[in-house]
Design an enzyme around this catalytic site. Structure first.
Site, PDB file in Angstrom:
ATOM      1  CE  LYS A   1      -3.966  -2.103  -0.057  1.00  0.00           C
ATOM      2  NZ  LYS A   1      -3.576  -3.497  -0.229  1.00  0.00           N
TER       3      LYS A   1
HETATM    4  C1  PLP Z   1      -9.843  -3.098  -1.628  1.00  0.00           C
HETATM    5  C2  PLP Z   1      -9.176  -3.798  -0.484  1.00  0.00           C
HETATM    6  N1  PLP Z   1      -9.843  -3.925   0.673  1.00  0.00           N
HETATM    7  C3  PLP Z   1      -9.288  -4.546   1.742  1.00  0.00           C
HETATM    8  C4  PLP Z   1      -8.027  -5.073   1.676  1.00  0.00           C
HETATM    9  C5  PLP Z   1      -7.462  -5.770   2.867  1.00  0.00           C
HETATM   10  O1  PLP Z   1      -6.387  -5.070   3.405  1.00  0.00           O
HETATM   11  P1  PLP Z   1      -5.448  -5.746   4.507  1.00  0.00           P
HETATM   12  O2  PLP Z   1      -4.478  -6.624   3.790  1.00  0.00           O
HETATM   13  O3  PLP Z   1      -4.781  -4.585   5.180  1.00  0.00           O
HETATM   14  O4  PLP Z   1      -6.318  -6.503   5.431  1.00  0.00           O
HETATM   15  C6  PLP Z   1      -7.285  -4.959   0.499  1.00  0.00           C
HETATM   16  C7  PLP Z   1      -5.933  -5.520   0.431  1.00  0.00           C
HETATM   17  O5  PLP Z   1      -5.265  -5.580  -0.545  1.00  0.00           O
HETATM   18  C8  PLP Z   1      -7.879  -4.320  -0.627  1.00  0.00           C
HETATM   19  O6  PLP Z   1      -7.224  -4.200  -1.788  1.00  0.00           O
END
Ligand code: PLP
Length: 393
Positions: free
Chosen positions: A191
């Site tokens: 990210k």
């Molecule tokens: C659109 C979206 N929502 C949620 C997530 C989940 O994030 P995390 O890995 O921090 O739980 C991601 C992860 O890539 C994502 O792309």
């Protein structure tokens, strides 16, 4: 920029994504390790305060992922068995999985040509069981929030924003983080701002923030920071059966410095996006990500689309050709309705999501991150141009 013909393939593979971790981040982590305070503590508190200030939100609750952020936000809002939550199909599985974990039903809806949740499709999906809408700010640019907030207001639904891609993005001049009831951010390794794994929930509502904080740490009335400091007390009460979603100081140590660098990261991402726009703008074979009015784009992703029928190769072949030229690529996303679980559990079929289906067939995310050098960018441009020249239909 070197011409297509002049450039030879790279010597080394260009990763699809790499984090930019600086010396300050490393020193801050070392400081945490030496301090003896390695779980939730003063650095998490500082990171929460800094992040709240950065997005202009009243409250920020740090957690260990965006998945946890979404889960805790929905749980705190009382989403449970029998409820329906409207989710765009073009997203990562976490967005909908958390709805399933709470015993509620993820009602998948189609997206628009920009990959953002379609407010019209969302409106058609509202039933008397609807409890919340979970829009995703796809790729690092806000969806049509005005339309989603208005739809939610009309039907008394909560809006929990999935801003996993969009820390620092603005909507009508205001940073994302305060528009919906709760906003979830991701600090996963890929990210724009990373803590390795990590997430944040922001809200304007103090009672909701307190409930999310409680649920994120076992439902305990006092967290470790409050118990183990000099003035702390050993006594706590479990007020709800909460989860174990807290962020550690080791993660926050990274986050504090990544946040300070975020605007610079976004600037560099925009530069690279502008270079891609300029290089690929004249190619009829590609559809490029658009900048939408009233928003700023943080370019977490640069997803191009291969226009159907223009090339003698399909998306898998295109990605293979990129790999042959030592350029990493990815796909964001395989729509949720295509995954076996969502088909089996809810009976979703591709024909229910015509826009996502058409997008998905040609989607390719090109590498775009601040650690890329100018030469890396040139190599991506040359590789894409070469593949198109060689495979024009
Ligand atoms: C659109 C979206 N929502 C949620 C997530 C989940 O994030 P995390 O890995 O921090 O739980 C991601 C992860 O890539 C994502 O792309």
């Amino acid at each position: 920029m070197a011409t297509t013909a002049a450039r030879l393939a790279r010597a080394r593979h260009l990763a699809y994504c790499l984090p930019s971790i600086g010396e300050e981040e490393i020193q801050e982590v070392v400081d945490s390790l030496r301090s003896g305070w390695i779980t939730t503590g003063p650095k998490v508190k500082r990171f929460e305060e800094d992040f709240a200030q950065y997005v202009g939100a009243r409250h920020a609750v740090a957690v260990n992922s965006c998945t946890a952020a979404l889960h805790v936000a929905l749980a705190a809002l009382g989403v449970g068995p029998g409820d329906e939550v409207i989710v765009p199909t073009l997203t990562f599985c976490a967005t909908a999985n958390v709805v399933v974990h709470l015993g509620a039903i993820p009602v998948l809806v189609d997206v628009d040509r920009d990959g953002q949740i379609s407010p019209e499709a969302a409106a058609c999906a509202v039933t008397e069981c609807s409890k919340a809408i979970l829009p995703v700010h796809y790729g690092g640019q806000a969806c049509d929030l005005d339309a989603i907030l208005e739809l939610a207001r009309r039907h008394g639904l909560a809006v929990v924003e999935d801003a996993a891609h969009a820390a620092g993005a603005e909507y009508h001049g205001r940073k994302l983080g305060t528009h919906g009831r709760a906003v979830a951010f991701s600090f996963y390794a890929t990210k724009n701002l990373t803590t390795g794994e990590g997430g944040m929930i922001t809200t304007e509502n103090g009672a909701l923030a307190a409930r999310m904080r409680l649920l994120a740490l076992h439902g305990m009335s006092r967290d470790a920071w409050k118990r183990y400091t000099e003035t702390g007390s050993w006594y706590y009460e479990v007020l709800e059966a909460g989860y174990k979603d807290n962020m550690t100081d080791l993660q926050a140590a990274l986050g504090i410095h990544q946040l300070r660098r975020l605007d610079g990261f976004i600037r560099r991402r925009r530069e690279i996006a502008a270079a891609y726009d300029a290089a690929f703008g004249g190619l009829e074979e590609l559809e490029l990500p658009r900048r939408l009015p009233g928003r700023t784009h943080t370019y977490h992703l640069y997803p191009v689309r291969l226009r159907p029928g223009r090339l003698r190769l399909e998306r898998p072949g295109f990605i293979q050709e990129l790999h042959r030229r030592k350029i990493g690529a990815s796909v964001h996303f395989i729509p949720l309705h295509r995954h076996p679980f969502y088909q089996r559990a809810y009976g979703y079929r591709p024909e229910q999501f015509p826009v996502a289906e058409e997008m998905y067939r040609g989607l390719v995310s090109l590498p775009l991150y601040p650690a890329m050098t100018g030469e890396d960018v040139d190599d991506v441009v040359a590789a894409v141009q070469q593949i198109i020249e060689e495979h024009r239909g």
